[in-house]
Design a protein around this motif. Structure first.
Motif, PDB file in Angstrom:
ATOM      1  N   TYR A   1      38.002  -7.827  70.841  1.00  0.00           N
ATOM      2  CA  TYR A   1      39.061  -8.483  71.612  1.00  0.00           C
ATOM      3  C   TYR A   1      40.138  -7.501  72.025  1.00  0.00           C
ATOM      4  O   TYR A   1      40.769  -7.675  73.072  1.00  0.00           O
ATOM      5  CB  TYR A   1      39.575  -9.691  70.833  1.00  0.00           C
TER       6      TYR A   1
ATOM      7  N   GLY B   1      39.254  -4.678  73.038  1.00  0.00           N
ATOM      8  CA  GLY B   1      38.571  -4.196  74.247  1.00  0.00           C
ATOM      9  C   GLY B   1      38.859  -5.061  75.460  1.00  0.00           C
ATOM     10  O   GLY B   1      39.169  -4.556  76.543  1.00  0.00           O
ATOM     11  N   VAL B   2      38.783  -6.371  75.286  1.00  0.00           N
ATOM     12  CA  VAL B   2      39.066  -7.285  76.396  1.00  0.00           C
ATOM     13  C   VAL B   2      40.504  -7.100  76.870  1.00  0.00           C
ATOM     14  O   VAL B   2      40.786  -7.015  78.068  1.00  0.00           O
ATOM     15  CB  VAL B   2      38.821  -8.748  75.968  1.00  0.00           C
TER      16      VAL B   2
ATOM     17  N   ASP C   1      41.020  -3.852  78.712  1.00  0.00           N
ATOM     18  CA  ASP C   1      40.513  -3.975  80.089  1.00  0.00           C
ATOM     19  C   ASP C   1      41.512  -4.739  80.957  1.00  0.00           C
ATOM     20  O   ASP C   1      41.710  -4.419  82.126  1.00  0.00           O
ATOM     21  CB  ASP C   1      39.150  -4.689  80.094  1.00  0.00           C
TER      22      ASP C   1
ATOM     23  N   ARG D   1      32.494 -11.592  83.084  1.00  0.00           N
ATOM     24  CA  ARG D   1      31.703 -10.436  82.661  1.00  0.00           C
ATOM     25  C   ARG D   1      30.523 -10.880  81.802  1.00  0.00           C
ATOM     26  O   ARG D   1      30.582 -11.872  81.074  1.00  0.00           O
ATOM     27  CB  ARG D   1      32.571  -9.411  81.943  1.00  0.00           C
TER      28      ARG D   1
ATOM     29  N   LEU E   1      39.383 -16.799  72.251  1.00  0.00           N
ATOM     30  CA  LEU E   1      40.463 -16.256  73.080  1.00  0.00           C
ATOM     31  C   LEU E   1      41.422 -17.347  73.561  1.00  0.00           C
ATOM     32  O   LEU E   1      42.580 -17.071  73.890  1.00  0.00           O
ATOM     33  CB  LEU E   1      39.868 -15.537  74.300  1.00  0.00           C
TER      34      LEU E   1
ATOM     35  N   ASP F   1      42.242 -11.271  83.420  1.00  0.00           N
ATOM     36  CA  ASP F   1      41.888 -10.003  84.075  1.00  0.00           C
ATOM     37  C   ASP F   1      40.880  -9.235  83.224  1.00  0.00           C
ATOM     38  O   ASP F   1      39.971  -8.594  83.747  1.00  0.00           O
ATOM     39  CB  ASP F   1      43.147  -9.152  84.308  1.00  0.00           C
ATOM     40  N   GLY F   2      41.055  -9.303  81.910  1.00  0.00           N
ATOM     41  CA  GLY F   2      40.125  -8.606  81.022  1.00  0.00           C
ATOM     42  C   GLY F   2      38.754  -9.258  80.956  1.00  0.00           C
ATOM     43  O   GLY F   2      37.801  -8.641  80.473  1.00  0.00           O
ATOM     44  N   LEU F   3      38.665 -10.481  81.416  1.00  0.00           N
ATOM     45  CA  LEU F   3      37.381 -11.196  81.366  1.00  0.00           C
ATOM     46  C   LEU F   3      36.570 -11.051  82.651  1.00  0.00           C
ATOM     47  O   LEU F   3      35.427 -11.483  82.708  1.00  0.00           O
ATOM     48  CB  LEU F   3      37.623 -12.692  81.089  1.00  0.00           C
TER      49      LEU F   3
ATOM     50  N   GLY G   1      34.950  -3.663  86.659  1.00  0.00           N
ATOM     51  CA  GLY G   1      35.612  -2.650  85.854  1.00  0.00           C
ATOM     52  C   GLY G   1      35.547  -2.875  84.357  1.00  0.00           C
ATOM     53  O   GLY G   1      36.246  -2.214  83.597  1.00  0.00           O
TER      54      GLY G   1
ATOM     55  N   ARG H   1      34.554  -2.469  80.685  1.00  0.00           N
ATOM     56  CA  ARG H   1      33.923  -1.411  79.876  1.00  0.00           C
ATOM     57  C   ARG H   1      33.203  -2.053  78.702  1.00  0.00           C
ATOM     58  O   ARG H   1      33.601  -3.131  78.245  1.00  0.00           O
ATOM     59  CB  ARG H   1      34.996  -0.453  79.356  1.00  0.00           C
TER      60      ARG H   1
ATOM     61  N   LEU I   1      32.047  -3.482  75.289  1.00  0.00           N
ATOM     62  CA  LEU I   1      32.860  -3.895  74.135  1.00  0.00           C
ATOM     63  C   LEU I   1      32.301  -3.298  72.854  1.00  0.00           C
ATOM     64  O   LEU I   1      31.082  -3.243  72.671  1.00  0.00           O
ATOM     65  CB  LEU I   1      32.902  -5.421  74.051  1.00  0.00           C
ATOM     66  N   PRO I   2      33.200  -2.863  71.963  1.00  0.00           N
ATOM     67  CA  PRO I   2      32.784  -2.091  70.800  1.00  0.00           C
ATOM     68  C   PRO I   2      32.332  -2.908  69.592  1.00  0.00           C
ATOM     69  O   PRO I   2      32.213  -2.381  68.516  1.00  0.00           O
ATOM     70  CB  PRO I   2      34.050  -1.306  70.458  1.00  0.00           C
TER      71      PRO I   2
END
Lengths: 200, 200
Positions: free
Chosen positions: A176, A178-179, A182, B143, B154, B182-184, B188, B190, B192-193
């Motif tokens: 999260y 990471g999200v 981004d 994504r 989330l 925006d992160g979802l 663009g 990247r 996720l770890p």
DNA sequence: CATTAAACGGACCGCGCGGTCAACTTGGTA
DNA sequence: TACCAAGTTGACCGCGCGGTCCGTTTAATG
């Protein structure tokens, strides 16, 4: 003018350390409701000793919070000196989440967040965050509409999110983070629908 | 075979509604520590009446949680029927955060989250979320590496983040929902770890 | 209405909490 | 080593909690 008080006795220093450690463990396991009696037992001291070192339970909470915030404050200063802008932001958020993953004590803020010593420690830490964030924004690795306060607030979210999963992987918070990272990048950012907040 | 029990008396029905409303208000104001006595007073009934309707305080908490989750469940079903994929996801997250902004009762989950009736309501809701999320992913507005469980987790973060700001604008959560949305997005993103979690 | 079971109210109970205190122990000092 | 302030201890206190119980009230029924 505070006259040079004689230094505290060796056993008092030791017990204070034991108490802070025991209290952190006990709070992490049982939440804010951890009892002073249990904390004392875990530290191997009598209950009265707790109140000699910390006048109230809230004072004990405040001491723990202050220590942890100063820890992050110092980590942030190291990163400002050593890491590039993007890495410093990334590493700082990772350090904050890592601290909280090890022992989640965020709920303590609700009990003692408004005490002056805690507020002072928080201000030290947010000052460092501001510097990290400003540098990242100026170097174009952070979207322009995000402030230091935003990052301070977003900092604790990954653990919070992961905390809902029982028996989660200890690395789930990284997902999260990471999200969110981004979402913090300048590329493709859409305008945010509310203004940046300020604290107090 | 439960024989047709006679229907509950009118005053019992009324008091149950009053109690649920009073309890929600009281919990929102004082957290999980709101006392049963205060809840009874606020509802205008005796304390004994609380325990006639809800055997324990936890049962009362469970009833509140169940109601709220079912509310979101139904809202999600509406959106699946009426809205396009991107709008449904956006609107659902907005509805969830809006509910919590009005009255933050998320901490109740910690007290009663494992009770079977609550788990059942949560499963109904997450089922709906899965359908919303799967559709969004298939249509390319989300994504590829994000699951329904991710979105469920989330969902509560924007309020949590905004909750740290005293006297915040009541719309501040929209700012952080914006960052997360925006992160979802697929553009663009990247890798996720950490792997996507599953609940129980 | 009279009847009755359901619903109500609030005094009451035991418990565990945060915090106090006075008797006792101990580390530092001259 | 003798002294004493600093430090420790655990029994104790008052309080407010969740939950119980039973005498009283009341909605429904024929």
């Amino acid at each position: 003018m505070t006259a040079a008080a004689r230094p505290p006795r060796a056993d008092a220093v030791r017990n204070r350390r034991l108490l802070l450690a025991a209290a952190a463990d006990e709070f992490a396991e049982h939440g804010l409701d951890a009892s002073v009696a249990d904390i004392a037992r875990r530290a191997g001291v009598g209950k009265g000793t707790v109140f000699r070192h910390f006048a109230t339970k809230d004072d004990l909470v405040a001491a723990i919070l202050t220590d942890r915030m100063d820890e992050l404050h110092h980590r942030g200063e190291e990163l400002l000196a050593a890491a590039d802008a993007a890495a410093a932001l990334h590493e700082f958020l990772t350090a904050a989440a890592g601290q909280r993953q090890e022992r989640d004590l965020s709920f303590l803020a609700e009990a003692a967040g408004s005490m002056p010593e805690v507020a002072a420690a928080r201000d030290r830490m947010t000052g460092t965050i501001d510097r990290i964030v400003d540098r990242a924004r100026e170097e174009g690795v952070l979207r322009a509409d995000i402030t230091g306060t935003d990052v301070f607030l977003l900092m604790c979210a990954p653990n919070y999110i992961a905390g809902y999963v029982p028996d989660a992987s200890p690395d789930l918070w990284r997902r999260y983070l990471g999200v969110i990272l981004d979402g913090l990048r300048p590329e493709g950012a859409r305008p945010l629908p509310a203004e940046a907040p300020t604290l107090a």
